[in-house]
Design a protein around this motif. Structure first.
Motif, PDB file in Angstrom:
ATOM      1  N   VAL A 368      20.429 -40.390   0.135  1.00 44.01           N
ATOM      2  CA  VAL A 368      19.177 -39.846  -0.402  1.00 44.01           C
ATOM      3  C   VAL A 368      17.986 -40.616   0.161  1.00 44.01           C
ATOM      4  O   VAL A 368      16.961 -40.026   0.516  1.00 44.01           O
ATOM      5  N   LYS A 369      18.117 -41.935   0.244  1.00 50.13           N
ATOM      6  CA  LYS A 369      17.046 -42.748   0.845  1.00 50.13           C
ATOM      7  C   LYS A 369      16.780 -42.304   2.277  1.00 50.13           C
ATOM      8  O   LYS A 369      15.618 -42.176   2.700  1.00 50.13           O
ATOM      9  N   GLN A 370      17.843 -42.078   3.042  1.00 50.36           N
ATOM     10  CA  GLN A 370      17.674 -41.665   4.436  1.00 50.36           C
ATOM     11  C   GLN A 370      16.984 -40.312   4.520  1.00 50.36           C
ATOM     12  O   GLN A 370      16.084 -40.108   5.352  1.00 50.36           O
ATOM     13  N   ASP A 371      17.385 -39.376   3.665  1.00 49.55           N
ATOM     14  CA  ASP A 371      16.767 -38.047   3.661  1.00 49.55           C
ATOM     15  C   ASP A 371      15.277 -38.141   3.331  1.00 49.55           C
ATOM     16  O   ASP A 371      14.442 -37.496   3.982  1.00 49.55           O
ATOM     17  N   ARG A 372      14.952 -38.947   2.324  1.00 47.74           N
ATOM     18  CA  ARG A 372      13.537 -39.071   1.944  1.00 47.74           C
ATOM     19  C   ARG A 372      12.735 -39.776   3.038  1.00 47.74           C
ATOM     20  O   ARG A 372      11.583 -39.409   3.292  1.00 47.74           O
ATOM     21  N   PHE A 373      13.333 -40.770   3.662  1.00 53.03           N
ATOM     22  CA  PHE A 373      12.658 -41.442   4.777  1.00 53.03           C
ATOM     23  C   PHE A 373      12.349 -40.445   5.890  1.00 53.03           C
ATOM     24  O   PHE A 373      11.230 -40.417   6.431  1.00 53.03           O
ATOM     25  N   ASP A 374      13.325 -39.608   6.242  1.00 53.00           N
ATOM     26  CA  ASP A 374      13.132 -38.633   7.322  1.00 53.00           C
ATOM     27  C   ASP A 374      12.040 -37.642   6.962  1.00 53.00           C
ATOM     28  O   ASP A 374      11.180 -37.315   7.801  1.00 53.00           O
ATOM     29  N   ARG A 375      12.032 -37.173   5.731  1.00 52.68           N
ATOM     30  CA  ARG A 375      11.023 -36.204   5.299  1.00 52.68           C
ATOM     31  C   ARG A 375       9.637 -36.846   5.266  1.00 52.68           C
ATOM     32  O   ARG A 375       8.638 -36.215   5.665  1.00 52.68           O
ATOM     33  N   PHE A 376       9.570 -38.075   4.795  1.00 49.50           N
ATOM     34  CA  PHE A 376       8.288 -38.779   4.739  1.00 49.50           C
ATOM     35  C   PHE A 376       7.725 -38.973   6.146  1.00 49.50           C
ATOM     36  O   PHE A 376       6.548 -38.688   6.408  1.00 49.50           O
ATOM     37  N   MET A 377       8.553 -39.465   7.068  1.00 46.34           N
ATOM     38  CA  MET A 377       8.069 -39.746   8.412  1.00 46.34           C
ATOM     39  C   MET A 377       7.725 -38.467   9.166  1.00 46.34           C
ATOM     40  O   MET A 377       6.822 -38.459  10.011  1.00 46.34           O
ATOM     41  N   GLU A 378       8.415 -37.359   8.851  1.00 50.23           N
ATOM     42  CA  GLU A 378       8.077 -36.083   9.477  1.00 50.23           C
ATOM     43  C   GLU A 378       6.664 -35.665   9.095  1.00 50.23           C
ATOM     44  O   GLU A 378       5.879 -35.221   9.936  1.00 50.23           O
ATOM     45  N   LYS A 379       6.324 -35.823   7.815  1.00 52.04           N
ATOM     46  CA  LYS A 379       4.974 -35.475   7.367  1.00 52.04           C
ATOM     47  C   LYS A 379       3.928 -36.420   7.974  1.00 52.04           C
ATOM     48  O   LYS A 379       2.880 -35.983   8.449  1.00 52.04           O
ATOM     49  N   ALA A 380       4.242 -37.719   7.961  1.00 53.85           N
ATOM     50  CA  ALA A 380       3.304 -38.698   8.515  1.00 53.85           C
ATOM     51  C   ALA A 380       3.071 -38.441   9.995  1.00 53.85           C
ATOM     52  O   ALA A 380       1.944 -38.568  10.495  1.00 53.85           O
ATOM     53  N   GLN A 381       4.131 -38.088  10.704  1.00 52.58           N
ATOM     54  CA  GLN A 381       4.014 -37.809  12.139  1.00 52.58           C
ATOM     55  C   GLN A 381       3.138 -36.596  12.396  1.00 52.58           C
ATOM     56  O   GLN A 381       2.310 -36.591  13.324  1.00 52.58           O
ATOM     57  N   ALA A 382       3.286 -35.565  11.575  1.00 50.64           N
ATOM     58  CA  ALA A 382       2.467 -34.365  11.749  1.00 50.64           C
ATOM     59  C   ALA A 382       0.988 -34.671  11.525  1.00 50.64           C
ATOM     60  O   ALA A 382       0.109 -34.174  12.248  1.00 50.64           O
ATOM     61  N   ILE A 383       0.696 -35.499  10.523  1.00 49.86           N
ATOM     62  CA  ILE A 383      -0.693 -35.893  10.265  1.00 49.86           C
ATOM     63  C   ILE A 383      -1.241 -36.680  11.451  1.00 49.86           C
ATOM     64  O   ILE A 383      -2.365 -36.430  11.919  1.00 49.86           O
ATOM     65  N   SER A 384      -0.445 -37.631  11.944  1.00 47.40           N
ATOM     66  CA  SER A 384      -0.874 -38.435  13.086  1.00 47.40           C
ATOM     67  C   SER A 384      -1.143 -37.561  14.301  1.00 47.40           C
ATOM     68  O   SER A 384      -2.161 -37.712  14.990  1.00 47.40           O
ATOM     69  N   GLU A 385      -0.250 -36.614  14.562  1.00 48.51           N
ATOM     70  CA  GLU A 385      -0.403 -35.747  15.729  1.00 48.51           C
ATOM     71  C   GLU A 385      -1.684 -34.926  15.638  1.00 48.51           C
ATOM     72  O   GLU A 385      -2.418 -34.777  16.626  1.00 48.51           O
ATOM     73  N   ALA A 386      -1.976 -34.403  14.459  1.00 44.74           N
ATOM     74  CA  ALA A 386      -3.185 -33.594  14.288  1.00 44.74           C
ATOM     75  C   ALA A 386      -4.444 -34.439  14.446  1.00 44.74           C
ATOM     76  O   ALA A 386      -5.428 -34.013  15.073  1.00 44.74           O
ATOM     77  N   LYS A 387      -4.441 -35.641  13.897  1.00 43.58           N
ATOM     78  CA  LYS A 387      -5.604 -36.516  14.011  1.00 43.58           C
ATOM     79  C   LYS A 387      -5.858 -36.932  15.450  1.00 43.58           C
ATOM     80  O   LYS A 387      -7.004 -37.007  15.904  1.00 43.58           O
TER      81      LYS A 387
END
Length: 454
Positions: A368-387
């Motif tokens: 579950v920790k791994q799944d949440r980490f992956d989902r969190f970093m996916e969102k953070a990466q999308a924000i970074s890419e847009a900025k």
């Protein structure tokens, strides 16, 4: 096992220590693990040894003994430290251990009984005593001269500037106050003197570090000595007047942090804040024993951006903390959507020996920790890419870190060394050199990096 990135492994980083060993000169090697605060400790130890006539070896083979400056914050970091000690023993055989893991000497000697000595964090005199015992000094007063800037384990154009030791927080997942003690701030005039020497030696960027930069001076009651007040706002203003880029790390979001933002708008301090938010759900934050006003934090962020629209915000978060429910994690994702932080990192929670969080109920399963980490970093990466995509076409200042045959690796004001992204120049870069600050036009953006032209 998760390894530390290269910036906190000076033996693996780009920095070099030019050193010619004279006949009979004792020589010491250094492996430095952990955070930039430990890196500064390593630099101080090597500077003291260099002043006593020791040469510094960049490899195991050329050293009479090796110091391993360890990290003991997480179990993975402890494992890395033990591996590094074992490697040094295998390659050199004469090893002195210091740093945070040194607070647990039995843990070290249980795994590596052949180490020569074990000392705790920032115990400089004890380290020197251990070196003297293993490799007696043999100084030549006519030859051994210490450079005014001391020994640096970072490239010449930037340097970490430690302003305090220890921490007064009691976060349940952290044992740093146990290892490094309560907050002890350096006198402001001493920090200024060191910074002035660094800038005089050619440093173009000062990176202010501590365990809690916002709390700087609290233990000194913000006293003023020799014309400098021990308060982070005053110190930042004074340091900003030296003419180098000034970057602030580990800034807790206390109310007085808002007083730093006008300094960024004025150009005295880089418009960059490194703030360890850790989570956003109030219940999770309470279990962490951290401030739980995530909504107010969003208001603060909005106020900071109103004063200094170009401010870059970076932070780290813990996912899978004991008791974290799916609803709490979703709150964190929603908060990240609102906060739109520029630079984000995350850790999966793990137990640390001695931390109070170990005893909390409802530990989150590894998958579950791994799944949440992956989902969190996916969102953070999308924000970074847009900025970053929004920066295409802009003209911005960058500092050059490295130049090779293929191009120049640079950083914008929004990027800390080795932690954040880079800007790459692959045309017309031949006359650039590390430490140059130049203006570029951004041509292309990726998830974390930029490309530009002069």
């Amino acid at each position: 096992m998760s390894l530390n990135p290269p910036i906190i492994r000076p033996d693996l980083a780009r920095a070099t220590i030019p050193e010619e060993r004279r006949a009979g000169q004792p020589t010491i090697g250094m492996v430095s693990l952990g955070c930039p605060k430990a890196l500064v400790d390593s630099e101080r130890i090597l500077t003291r040894l260099r002043a006593e006539g020791y040469a510094i070896s960049p490899d195991y083979a050329g050293a009479d003994a090796v110091i391993v400056n360890t990290c003991g914050f997480l179990d993975s970091a402890k494992a890395e430290s033990l591996d590094a000690i074992g490697e040094a023993l295998a390659e050199n055989g004469r090893v002195i251990v210091t740093g945070c893991l040194g607070a647990e000497p039995d843990y070290i000697t249980g795994a590596h009984p052949k180490v020569l000595a074990v000392t705790g964090p920032h115990q400089y005199e004890s380290v020197l005593d251990a070196v003297h015992g293993a490799v007696p000094p043999a100084p030549d007063p006519f030859i051994d001269l210490l450079p005014a800037s001391g020994v640096s384990l970072t490239p010449r154009h930037y340097s970490y500037l430690k302003i305090s030791e220890g921490c007064n927080h009691k976060c349940k997942f952290c044992i740093i106050p146990d290892m490094r003690g309560r907050l002890v701030s350096r006198p402001a005039h001493a920090v200024m003197r060191e910074a002035e020497k660094l800038v005089e030696a050619g440093v173009k960027e000062l990176l202010v570090i501590s365990q809690d930069t916002s709390a700087y001076g609290v233990d000194r009651k913000f006293a003023e000595e020799r014309g400098h007040r021990a308060h982070i706002t005053d110190l930042a203003r004074d340091l900003g007047g030296l003419g180098a880029w000034l970057r602030l790390h580990y800034v807790y979001p206390y109310p007085h942090v808002r007083d730093l933002i006008p300094l960024m708008a004025e150009g005295l301090v880089l418009p960059y804040l490194d703030i360890p938010f850790q989570h956003a759900h109030p219940d999770t934050l309470k279990r962490m024993a951290r401030p739980a006003a995530a909504a107010k934090t969003l208001d603060e962020i909005a106020a900071w951006r109103a004063i200094c629209p170009e401010i870059t915000l970076r932070s780290t978060f813990i996912v899978g903390y004991p008791g974290e429910t799916e609803a709490e994690f979703q709150t964190l994702l929603d908060w990240l959507d609102e906060a739109q932080l520029d630079r984000v990192g995350a850790f999966q929670y793990e137990n640390v020996a001695g931390a109070r969080a170990n005893d909390l109920p409802d530990h989150v399963p590894a998958e579950v920790k791994q799944d949440r980490f992956d989902r969190f970093m996916e969102k953070a990466q999308a924000i970074s890419e847009a900025k970053l995509a929004a920066k295409v076409g802009q003209r911005i200042e960058v500092i050059v870190d490295e130049v090779d045959a293929e191009g120049a690796t640079c950083r914008t004001k929004a990027d800390a060394p080795e932690i954040d992204g880079n800007l790459f120049i692959d045309e017309g870069f031949q006359d650039l050199k590390p430490g140059d600050i130049v203006s570029v036009t951004v041509d292309e953006a990726g998830e974390y990096d930029l490309w530009g032209r002069l």
